[in-house]
Design a protein around this motif. Structure first.
Motif, PDB file in Angstrom:
ATOM      1  N   ILE A 178       0.717  -1.144   0.009  1.00 46.12           N
ATOM      2  CA  ILE A 178      -0.009   0.076   0.109  1.00 46.12           C
ATOM      3  C   ILE A 178       0.850   1.046  -0.049  1.00 46.12           C
ATOM      4  O   ILE A 178       1.932   1.296   0.844  1.00 46.12           O
ATOM      5  CB  ILE A 178      -0.980   0.059   1.078  1.00 46.12           C
ATOM      6  N   TYR A 179       0.830   2.006  -0.874  1.00 43.33           N
ATOM      7  CA  TYR A 179       1.490   3.277  -1.179  1.00 43.33           C
ATOM      8  C   TYR A 179       0.684   4.408  -0.243  1.00 43.33           C
ATOM      9  O   TYR A 179      -0.557   4.810  -1.109  1.00 43.33           O
ATOM     10  CB  TYR A 179       1.855   3.761  -2.438  1.00 43.33           C
ATOM     11  N   PRO A 180       1.110   5.018   0.705  1.00 44.82           N
ATOM     12  CA  PRO A 180       0.195   6.319   1.309  1.00 44.82           C
ATOM     13  C   PRO A 180      -0.136   7.341   0.406  1.00 44.82           C
ATOM     14  O   PRO A 180      -1.324   7.893   0.659  1.00 44.82           O
ATOM     15  CB  PRO A 180       1.412   6.838   2.223  1.00 44.82           C
ATOM     16  N   ALA A 181       0.555   7.601  -0.671  1.00 41.11           N
ATOM     17  CA  ALA A 181       0.383   8.576  -1.550  1.00 41.11           C
ATOM     18  C   ALA A 181      -0.918   8.222  -2.339  1.00 41.11           C
ATOM     19  O   ALA A 181      -1.811   9.367  -2.626  1.00 41.11           O
ATOM     20  CB  ALA A 181       1.578   8.920  -2.289  1.00 41.11           C
ATOM     21  N   GLU A 182      -1.018   7.348  -2.616  1.00 42.86           N
ATOM     22  CA  GLU A 182      -2.296   6.685  -3.478  1.00 42.86           C
ATOM     23  C   GLU A 182      -3.572   7.017  -2.530  1.00 42.86           C
ATOM     24  O   GLU A 182      -4.703   7.397  -3.024  1.00 42.86           O
ATOM     25  CB  GLU A 182      -2.134   5.299  -3.985  1.00 42.86           C
ATOM     26  N   LEU A 183      -3.575   6.381  -1.402  1.00 40.21           N
ATOM     27  CA  LEU A 183      -4.656   7.060  -0.363  1.00 40.21           C
ATOM     28  C   LEU A 183      -4.890   8.212  -0.351  1.00 40.21           C
ATOM     29  O   LEU A 183      -6.007   8.831  -0.122  1.00 40.21           O
ATOM     30  CB  LEU A 183      -4.449   6.082   1.084  1.00 40.21           C
ATOM     31  N   GLU A 184      -3.648   9.043  -0.168  1.00 38.68           N
ATOM     32  CA  GLU A 184      -3.856  10.402   0.143  1.00 38.68           C
ATOM     33  C   GLU A 184      -4.454  11.048  -1.203  1.00 38.68           C
ATOM     34  O   GLU A 184      -5.297  12.075  -1.139  1.00 38.68           O
ATOM     35  CB  GLU A 184      -2.590  11.014   0.297  1.00 38.68           C
ATOM     36  N   GLN A 185      -4.282  10.714  -2.406  1.00 40.52           N
ATOM     37  CA  GLN A 185      -4.914  11.056  -3.527  1.00 40.52           C
ATOM     38  C   GLN A 185      -6.410  10.977  -3.455  1.00 40.52           C
ATOM     39  O   GLN A 185      -7.146  12.011  -3.873  1.00 40.52           O
ATOM     40  CB  GLN A 185      -4.269  10.550  -4.727  1.00 40.52           C
ATOM     41  N   VAL A 186      -6.816   9.907  -2.947  1.00 41.53           N
ATOM     42  CA  VAL A 186      -8.255   9.509  -3.108  1.00 41.53           C
ATOM     43  C   VAL A 186      -8.868  10.446  -1.801  1.00 41.53           C
ATOM     44  O   VAL A 186      -9.884  11.021  -2.318  1.00 41.53           O
ATOM     45  CB  VAL A 186      -8.508   8.154  -2.777  1.00 41.53           C
ATOM     46  N   ILE A 187      -8.314  10.499  -0.770  1.00 45.41           N
ATOM     47  CA  ILE A 187      -8.957  11.098   0.332  1.00 45.41           C
ATOM     48  C   ILE A 187      -9.211  12.720   0.044  1.00 45.41           C
ATOM     49  O   ILE A 187     -10.075  13.405   0.363  1.00 45.41           O
ATOM     50  CB  ILE A 187      -8.058  10.859   1.866  1.00 45.41           C
ATOM     51  N   ALA A 188      -7.819  13.240  -0.719  1.00 48.12           N
ATOM     52  CA  ALA A 188      -7.926  14.493  -0.826  1.00 48.12           C
ATOM     53  C   ALA A 188      -9.181  15.041  -1.932  1.00 48.12           C
ATOM     54  O   ALA A 188      -9.497  16.282  -2.195  1.00 48.12           O
ATOM     55  CB  ALA A 188      -6.720  14.966  -1.500  1.00 48.12           C
TER      56      ALA A 188
ATOM     57  N   MET B 193      -8.765  19.475   3.623  1.00 46.05           N
ATOM     58  CA  MET B 193      -8.001  20.449   3.305  1.00 46.05           C
ATOM     59  C   MET B 193      -6.501  19.944   3.040  1.00 46.05           C
ATOM     60  O   MET B 193      -5.659  19.869   2.127  1.00 46.05           O
ATOM     61  CB  MET B 193      -7.931  21.660   4.088  1.00 46.05           C
ATOM     62  N   MET B 194      -6.248  19.033   3.996  1.00 40.80           N
ATOM     63  CA  MET B 194      -5.013  18.205   4.004  1.00 40.80           C
ATOM     64  C   MET B 194      -5.092  17.013   4.552  1.00 40.80           C
ATOM     65  O   MET B 194      -5.917  16.620   5.332  1.00 40.80           O
ATOM     66  CB  MET B 194      -3.844  18.992   4.932  1.00 40.80           C
ATOM     67  N   VAL B 195      -4.192  15.756   4.187  1.00 40.79           N
ATOM     68  CA  VAL B 195      -4.110  14.569   4.529  1.00 40.79           C
ATOM     69  C   VAL B 195      -2.757  13.801   4.608  1.00 40.79           C
ATOM     70  O   VAL B 195      -2.116  14.211   3.645  1.00 40.79           O
ATOM     71  CB  VAL B 195      -5.051  13.714   3.757  1.00 40.79           C
ATOM     72  N   ALA B 196      -2.446  13.113   5.616  1.00 44.68           N
ATOM     73  CA  ALA B 196      -1.373  12.283   5.432  1.00 44.68           C
ATOM     74  C   ALA B 196      -1.625  10.940   5.859  1.00 44.68           C
ATOM     75  O   ALA B 196      -2.608  10.805   6.668  1.00 44.68           O
ATOM     76  CB  ALA B 196      -0.207  12.789   6.392  1.00 44.68           C
ATOM     77  N   VAL B 197      -1.226   9.694   5.242  1.00 46.54           N
ATOM     78  CA  VAL B 197      -1.512   8.429   5.624  1.00 46.54           C
ATOM     79  C   VAL B 197      -0.005   7.770   6.307  1.00 46.54           C
ATOM     80  O   VAL B 197       0.891   7.921   5.689  1.00 46.54           O
ATOM     81  CB  VAL B 197      -1.905   7.666   4.551  1.00 46.54           C
ATOM     82  N   ALA B 198      -0.079   7.115   7.433  1.00 49.44           N
ATOM     83  CA  ALA B 198       1.081   6.456   7.993  1.00 49.44           C
ATOM     84  C   ALA B 198       0.685   5.003   8.395  1.00 49.44           C
ATOM     85  O   ALA B 198      -0.769   4.676   8.396  1.00 49.44           O
ATOM     86  CB  ALA B 198       1.548   7.058   9.024  1.00 49.44           C
ATOM     87  N   ALA B 199       1.682   4.127   8.638  1.00 46.12           N
ATOM     88  CA  ALA B 199       1.062   2.772   8.906  1.00 46.12           C
ATOM     89  C   ALA B 199       0.860   2.497  10.543  1.00 46.12           C
ATOM     90  O   ALA B 199       1.674   3.451  11.390  1.00 46.12           O
ATOM     91  CB  ALA B 199       2.635   1.897   8.828  1.00 46.12           C
ATOM     92  N   VAL B 200      -0.003   1.641  10.904  1.00 48.14           N
ATOM     93  CA  VAL B 200      -0.208   1.483  12.365  1.00 48.14           C
ATOM     94  C   VAL B 200       0.055   0.032  12.515  1.00 48.14           C
ATOM     95  O   VAL B 200      -0.545  -0.907  11.566  1.00 48.14           O
ATOM     96  CB  VAL B 200      -1.593   1.909  12.940  1.00 48.14           C
ATOM     97  N   ALA B 201       0.672  -0.446  13.444  1.00 45.22           N
ATOM     98  CA  ALA B 201       1.055  -2.079  13.676  1.00 45.22           C
ATOM     99  C   ALA B 201      -0.334  -2.629  13.766  1.00 45.22           C
ATOM    100  O   ALA B 201      -1.090  -2.447  14.605  1.00 45.22           O
ATOM    101  CB  ALA B 201       1.860  -2.001  14.611  1.00 45.22           C
TER     102      ALA B 201
END
Length: 507
Positions: free
Chosen positions: A410-420, A426-434
């Motif tokens: 999973i590439y965070p930028a792909e998810l950020e593109q969709v959420i945006a 206004m802004m979004v960032a995606v990160a991993a959670v264990a």
């Protein structure tokens, strides 16, 4: 043909552009090319009096301002090596860089002198009065000296990386490296003497540094602010008839969300640039529609002295692409597990670059140099990318930010593109959670537009319409802001550190 070196850049600009305004600092006055060259020449004489000689390292730790530019070009003029230290670095980080490169002089604000521990034999120049330091202003008292002759292969700067995977490494950049990036960017972006440029990018960062240096190469005027504020930027664009705005994605997000965007007169803009991070297509389209000009995406890093891949305003827009390699730069995409195998068109892999602006290696770190640069001069960038049939390059994400969920990438930028794409974001960032079962899951941190109502359920429904089930974030956290670097780049690694007080309510 003059050699491509930085030591005589301001002198040549003064000869060509003379009394034209090179720098405007709102609230602090204007400086012509001749004035900046004279100040740099006199300051060079001053630091020579402190014992600085060609090849010596001088650490520069000042905020944006005329003093930073004068000190930088004085060090260049002396044939010494500039070690730019971001103004947001801690005292310990500044001291580490000074020790690691063996700096013989340090230039910093007076109030920071006591906090930065350096050897007693290091000369300290303070902006302001501080016991045991030479005052910055006193070094301007002498006569202007001529530039020391330098060659393109001579070391010019040591830029320390952020150190996310250990201690910071000092990327060695020659005069030729910096000049090549500056000249290529100026050419690709069609910078010229009639341009009025607005930038809040830190001069110590390679992006802001190339913007600043291009002033002396092209004769354009730079309007520089010490920090970015969306309302002030919109007003400056209108009042100063700015033709080129340079920034990172978060600056554009904030301007689009600012109430003054509705009435701001942005007709003077001819083009804008954006770098530092990938930007969602929906936001790129919003910027180009409202600003009424092309948004030129670019790619660069400390190890290539600034931008190395970008667009030209003369090309048809290809949103989401970072463009094509600059003149003299080669790029290829290699297999993530086998860098000797190039990827086919459209396949994901690591971006590799080679060219005149690539670092000569890391200061006093042969092991890191060997890991980053192969025997043929190809630099491993750490960015996952792909190329289309026309050779345009697209950054997918940072290799280290890849999230692996039950074996799926999973590439965070792909998810950020969709959420945006959601109008309330206004802004979004995606990160991993264990996750004990699947290893890692994706978590989204979202800043809503002012006045917007949006909850987690609505946003997850939106994601399921556009993403495979395994890519949908497992949790959404609404926050007041996102952690950023001094350039405004979102720091994904810091998302988990967000304090509870910075969380926004769910509705």
């Amino acid at each position: 043909m003059p050699q491509a070196v930085m030591s005589n850049l301001t002198q040549r600009a003064a000869q060509r552009y003379k009394d034209a305004v090179a720098l405007k600092l709102p609230g602090a006055g204007c400086f012509t090319f001749q004035e900046l060259d004279d100040l740099a020449g006199r300051f060079a004489g001053g630091i020579r009096g402190l014992g600085v000689r060609p090849g010596d390292r001088v650490l520069l730790h000042l905020p944006n301002g005329w003093e930073w530019i004068v000190a930088y070009h004085a060090i260049a003029r002396m044939g010494a090596v500039v070690v730019p230290a971001n103004f947001l670095l801690s005292a310990a980080e500044v001291a580490f860089a000074a020790r690691d490169c063996g700096a013989i002089a340090l230039i910093l604000p007076a109030e920071r002198k006591s906090a930065v521990e350096v050897n007693a034999n290091v000369a300290v120049v303070a902006l302001g009065s501080s016991a045991g330091a030479v005052e910055f202003e006193t070094l301007l008292a002498g006569a202007c000296i001529d530039p020391v002759k330098r060659a393109p292969d001579d070391l010019f700067t040591i830029g320390y990386t952020s150190g996310t995977t250990g201690k910071p490494k000092g990327a060695m950049l020659t005069h030729g490296c910096v000049f090549a990036s500056m000249a290529a960017t100026a050419t690709m972006h069609v910078r010229h003497a009639a341009d009025i440029v607005l930038s809040s990018l830190p001069f110590a960062h390679v992006y802001g540094n190339i913007v600043m240096n291009a002033v002396f190469l092209t004769g354009m005027r730079l309007i520089s602010t010490p920090r970015f504020e969306a309302g002030a930027a919109l007003k400056l664009i209108e009042d100063e008839r700015v033709t080129l705005f340079e920034g990172v994605p978060t600056m554009y997000y904030q301007m689009l969300a600012h109430p003054d965007i509705v009435s701001a007169d942005l007709r003077s803009l001819v083009r804008c640039t954006v770098g530092g991070q990938t930007m969602p297509l929906s936001q790129i389209e919003a910027v180009t529609n409202r600003f009424g000009c092309p948004l030129l995406e670019l790619w660069g890093m400390t190890e290539v002295a600034g931008p190395a891949i970008t667009h030209s305003p003369y090309w048809p827009p290809r949103y989401g692409s970072i463009g094509l390699p600059a003149p003299g730069v080669e790029a290829r995409i290699v297999d993530l597990g086998d860098p000797t195998r190039s990827q086919a068109t459209g396949e994901f892999g690591e971006l590799m670059v080679r060219g005149p602006m690539v670092t000569r290696g890391y200061w006093n770190n042969a092991e890191a140099t060997a890991c980053a640069i192969d025997g043929d001069g190809w630099l491993s960038t750490g960015d996952v990318a792909r190329a289309d049939a026309d050779g345009y390059l697209f950054i997918v994400d940072r290799k280290k930010d890849l999230i692996i969920t039950a074996g799926y990438n999973i590439y965070p930028a792909e998810l950020e593109q969709v959420i945006a794409m959601h109008p309330a974001v206004m802004m979004v960032a995606v990160a991993a959670v264990a996750d004990a079962e699947k290893g890692e899951l994706a978590e989204a941190f979202v800043v809503r537009r002012p006045g917007a109502l949006l909850d987690e359920i609505e946003l997850l429904i939106h994601c399921r319409k556009h993403l495979a089930s395994y890519k949908v974030p497992r949790r959404v956290r609404f926050v007041e802001d996102l952690p950023k670097t001094s350039t405004g780049k979102i720091m994904r690694r810091k998302l988990r550190d967000l304090a509870p007080g910075r969380l926004a309510s769910q509705v």
